[in-house]
Design an enzyme around this catalytic site. Structure first.
Site, PDB file in Angstrom:
ATOM      1  N   ASP A 150      40.819  36.374  45.577  1.00 11.06           N
ATOM      2  CA  ASP A 150      39.728  37.863  45.130  1.00 11.06           C
ATOM      3  C   ASP A 150      39.176  37.466  44.931  1.00 11.06           C
ATOM      4  O   ASP A 150      38.375  37.135  43.600  1.00 11.06           O
ATOM      5  CB  ASP A 150      40.608  38.753  44.103  1.00 11.06           C
ATOM      6  CG  ASP A 150      40.013  40.254  43.618  1.00 11.06           C
ATOM      7  OD1 ASP A 150      38.633  39.660  43.831  1.00 11.06           O
ATOM      8  OD2 ASP A 150      40.783  40.743  43.447  1.00 11.06           O
TER       9      ASP A 150
ATOM     10  N   TRP B  15      43.614  42.373  37.109  1.00  5.69           N
ATOM     11  CA  TRP B  15      43.724  43.039  38.756  1.00  5.69           C
ATOM     12  C   TRP B  15      44.199  41.370  39.218  1.00  5.69           C
ATOM     13  O   TRP B  15      45.365  41.815  40.418  1.00  5.69           O
ATOM     14  CB  TRP B  15      42.006  41.814  39.569  1.00  5.69           C
ATOM     15  CG  TRP B  15      41.123  43.226  38.440  1.00  5.69           C
ATOM     16  CD1 TRP B  15      40.635  42.943  37.961  1.00  5.69           C
ATOM     17  CD2 TRP B  15      41.190  45.081  38.792  1.00  5.69           C
ATOM     18  NE1 TRP B  15      39.391  44.237  37.783  1.00  5.69           N
ATOM     19  CE2 TRP B  15      39.534  45.320  38.119  1.00  5.69           C
ATOM     20  CE3 TRP B  15      42.480  45.360  39.888  1.00  5.69           C
ATOM     21  CZ2 TRP B  15      40.153  46.543  37.960  1.00  5.69           C
ATOM     22  CZ3 TRP B  15      41.950  46.856  39.822  1.00  5.69           C
ATOM     23  CH2 TRP B  15      40.514  47.292  38.784  1.00  5.69           C
TER      24      TRP B  15
ATOM     25  N   LYS C 211      30.361  45.085  42.754  1.00  2.00           N
ATOM     26  CA  LYS C 211      29.864  44.092  41.369  1.00  2.00           C
ATOM     27  C   LYS C 211      29.042  43.687  41.601  1.00  2.00           C
ATOM     28  O   LYS C 211      27.939  43.133  41.029  1.00  2.00           O
ATOM     29  CB  LYS C 211      31.099  43.304  42.076  1.00  2.00           C
ATOM     30  CG  LYS C 211      33.269  44.270  41.221  1.00  2.00           C
ATOM     31  CD  LYS C 211      33.134  44.780  39.645  1.00  2.00           C
ATOM     32  CE  LYS C 211      34.125  45.487  39.668  1.00  2.00           C
ATOM     33  NZ  LYS C 211      35.617  45.141  40.194  1.00  2.00           N
TER      34      LYS C 211
HETATM   35  C1  LIG Z   1      37.170  45.502  40.198  1.00  2.00           C
HETATM   36  C2  LIG Z   1      37.893  44.597  40.772  1.00  2.00           C
HETATM   37  C3  LIG Z   1      39.116  44.904  41.882  1.00  2.00           C
HETATM   38  C4  LIG Z   1      38.777  46.127  42.307  1.00  2.00           C
HETATM   39  O1  LIG Z   1      38.826  46.257  42.929  1.00  2.00           O
HETATM   40  P1  LIG Z   1      38.678  48.471  43.210  1.00  2.00           P
HETATM   41  O2  LIG Z   1      37.426  48.134  45.046  1.00  2.00           O
HETATM   42  O3  LIG Z   1      37.895  48.902  43.061  1.00  2.00           O
HETATM   43  O4  LIG Z   1      39.802  47.865  44.360  1.00  2.00           O
HETATM   44  C5  LIG Z   1      39.731  43.744  41.547  1.00  2.00           C
HETATM   45  N1  LIG Z   1      39.755  42.730  41.485  1.00  2.00           N
HETATM   46  C6  LIG Z   1      39.145  42.609  40.802  1.00  2.00           C
HETATM   47  C7  LIG Z   1      38.449  41.191  40.473  1.00  2.00           C
HETATM   48  C8  LIG Z   1      37.852  43.482  40.440  1.00  2.00           C
HETATM   49  O5  LIG Z   1      36.446  42.635  39.920  1.00  2.00           O
END
Ligand SMILES: *Cc1c(COP(=O)(O)O)cnc(C)c1O
Length: 357
Positions: A166, A99, A190
């Site tokens: 993020d 990511w 998540k």
């Molecule tokens: C799942 C995840 C993403 C991607 O998220 P989307 O909403 O599917 O684009 C980005 N960064 C991290 C750390 C993730 O766990």
């Protein structure tokens, strides 16, 4: 048999949250209409949006000067929004996994990107520590929890420049010092809601500093100005978000979420380290994630991998297959995972050990 959802995302939510969402899909707020068919401009929905934003601020102790946004597109779209709005000349990125790398790659479309450190050569089994962030970077981007590899930054970093994080997979699992971040964002699926909504916490003084024109929907200022209602927001996932935020508050807030996360992680890592059939994949133990717990079969038991997966699945452990980049198993233990779920997994591992001893 009770099922425990260890899936990495979309993932487990508190049963009360699912129930409240299901009820609102039939009859929202006593209106006799479904949440799915009402206008986002109704005052009933405006109240949902207002309370959700206020609760994010309250639960994370967000200081003055920040705004909470709910937008669409997922965290992956934020990989582009961030440099679009913030990168004038140069940005710094810490490469701690897939990511993080995807975020870095998007930024390269907008300017110079410095990868300050990377653990790619060791398949991201630790988080790099010795690096320096260029003082002339417009911002420093980090991924606080690496969902795929099971590593996590357990502390807020010091940085000479604005930090953008993020936090898709660890938001609300640890007490944060929000003022150490200029921006925090993540997909909600998540630890917060269902897929479809993305949260952004932004210190508004960082906006409007780049010279390029920004399309309306990509410009954070649009969403700040319109209270995340410039266009139709993802109404149902925002409602679910609110239910989760209320649940976190009722349970005792983020500090309590952190306590539970540590308790679950200690129990499961303890078993991984003790049980001769298994081995943790993260080489630096201090970097082990409390949210995504990755392990594989020990070298001499590699041939039992498929068997353990089936064994655990038959006992109600859902979604523990590891990501293809790591292999083995990944038990995601987000906020809604009860301690009983982890106890059940530990018992399953012990039963498997006895069977093969
Ligand atoms: C799942 C995840 C993403 C991607 O998220 P989307 O909403 O599917 O684009 C980005 N960064 C991290 C750390 C993730 O766990």
């Amino acid at each position: 048999m009770k099922k425990y959802n260890f899936g990495a995302g979309p993932s487990i939510l508190p049963p009360e949250v699912i129930k409240a969402t299901a009820d609102a899909l039939i009859n929202f707020d006593g209106t006799g209409l479904s949440l799915a068919e009402i206008s986002h401009r109704t005052k009933n929905f405006q109240a949902v949006m207002d309370e959700a934003q206020a609760l994010v601020k309250e639960l994370l102790n967000v200081p003055e000067g920040y705004e909470v946004l709910f937008v669409g597109g997922g965290a992956s779209t934020q990989f582009c929004y961030v440099p679009y709005n913030l990168l004038e000349k140069k940005a710094a990125y810490l490469n701690t996994g897939v990511w993080a790398k995807k975020a870095l790659k998007e930024a390269q479309l907008f300017g110079e990107v410095v990868e300050v450190a990377s653990s790619a050569a060791d398949n991201f089994t630790y988080i790099p520590k010795d690096y320096s962030v260029p003082a002339d970077a417009d911002y420093f981007h980090i991924t606080t929890n690496n969902t795929i590899y099971g590593t996590e930054l357990h502390e807020d970093l010091d940085s000479p420049v604005n930090v953008v994080a993020d936090m898709s997979s660890d938001i609300f699992s640890r007490v944060l010092d929000v003022k150490k971040y200029a921006m925090i964002y993540g997909g909600a699926q998540k630890n917060l809601s269902m897929a479809g909504v993305t949260f952004v916490i932004v210190r508004t003084d960082i906006l409007g500093k780049v010279s390029r024109p920004i399309p309306t929907m990509v410009d954070y200022r649009t969403h700040v100005k319109k209270g995340s209602m410039f266009n139709t927001p993802p109404v149902v996932p925002i409602f679910t978000c609110l239910q989760t935020l209320r649940w976190i508050k009722e349970q005792g807030g983020v500090a309590e979420m952190e306590r539970r996360a540590k308790e679950r992680a200690e129990l499961l890592y303890g078993e991984i380290d003790r049980n001769p059939f298994f081995r943790g994949t993260v080489t630096c133990k201090a970097d082990r994630s409390y949210m995504n717990i990755c392990f594989v079969m020990a070298e001499e038991h590699k041939d039992l991998e498929a068997e353990f997966l089936q064994f655990a699945t038959e006992r109600g452990m859902h979604g523990i297959k590891g990501h293809r980049d790591v292999g083995g198993f990944r038990a995601s233990c987000y906020n809604a995972m009860p301690l009983e779920g982890v106890k059940a997994l530990v018992e399953t591992m012990q039963e498997f050990e006895r069977l093969h001893a």
